[in-house]
Write an enzyme that holds these catalytic residues in place. Structure first.
Site, short mmCIF file in Angstrom:
data_model
loop_
_atom_site.label_atom_id
_atom_site.label_comp_id
_atom_site.label_asym_id
_atom_site.label_seq_id
_atom_site.Cartn_x
_atom_site.Cartn_y
_atom_site.Cartn_z
N MET A 30 0.68 -1.14 -0.14
CA MET A 30 0.04 -0.07 -0.17
C MET A 30 1.02 1.29 -0.06
O MET A 30 1.73 1.40 0.61
CB MET A 30 -0.89 0.12 1.12
CG MET A 30 -1.88 1.37 1.24
SD MET A 30 -2.79 1.35 2.50
CE MET A 30 -4.31 0.23 2.24
N GLY A 31 0.68 2.00 -0.77
CA GLY A 31 1.44 3.26 -0.86
C GLY A 31 2.56 3.26 -1.75
O GLY A 31 2.95 2.22 -2.42
N HIS A 34 8.72 0.79 -0.78
CA HIS A 34 10.12 1.35 0.14
C HIS A 34 10.88 -0.16 0.28
O HIS A 34 10.63 -1.07 -0.05
CB HIS A 34 9.60 1.70 1.51
CG HIS A 34 8.76 1.07 2.00
ND1 HIS A 34 8.86 -0.17 2.95
CD2 HIS A 34 7.17 1.41 2.34
CE1 HIS A 34 7.87 -0.67 3.23
NE2 HIS A 34 6.73 0.38 3.15
N GLY A 36 11.16 -1.96 2.80
CA GLY A 36 10.59 -3.23 3.17
C GLY A 36 9.84 -4.15 2.13
O GLY A 36 9.62 -5.34 2.29
N HIS A 37 9.25 -3.24 1.23
CA HIS A 37 8.53 -3.98 0.31
C HIS A 37 9.29 -4.80 -0.77
O HIS A 37 9.17 -5.91 -1.17
CB HIS A 37 7.64 -2.78 -0.58
CG HIS A 37 6.48 -2.18 -0.07
ND1 HIS A 37 6.25 -1.01 -0.06
CD2 HIS A 37 5.62 -2.80 0.70
CE1 HIS A 37 5.02 -0.74 0.62
NE2 HIS A 37 4.82 -1.72 1.09
#
Length: 98
Positions: A30-31, A34, A36-37
């Site tokens: 979502m969004g 970054h 982490g993704h």
């Protein structure tokens, strides 16, 4: 990486991959993308044969919708260069973006 816009398309892709014996990894996001993704995409890539990444965005009214559902809004307003930058982290980490 290929952009998939409909549930039917993603179902067909996953069905075909599984029929070939492939393990399918799924990374919901979502969004803005970054680190982490990216880490999750890399982990899915190590453990699975194909990786599907979903991208949810927030429209101007504050409603959460799938990227494909707001493509006309998002792509038209941010421009091609920004869209390319948005998708850069996905290009090497996913087979399909939904």
């Amino acid at each position: 990486m290929k952009l998939v816009r409909t549930i039917a398309e993603i179902r067909d892709f996953v069905r075909e991959a599984r029929a070939k014996g492939c393990r399918v990894g799924f990374v919901p996001t979502m969004g803005a993308f970054h680190a982490g993704h990216e880490s999750l995409m890399q982990a899915a890539g190590r453990e699975c044969d194909v990786v599907v990444v979903s991208l949810f965005v927030i429209d101007p009214g504050g409603k959460c919708v799938m990227l494909g559902g707001v493509a006309n809004f998002g792509f038209a307003e941010v421009g091609a260069n920004s869209v390319g930058q948005l998708l850069e982290p996905v290009e090497e980490g996913a087979d399909r973006l939904f």
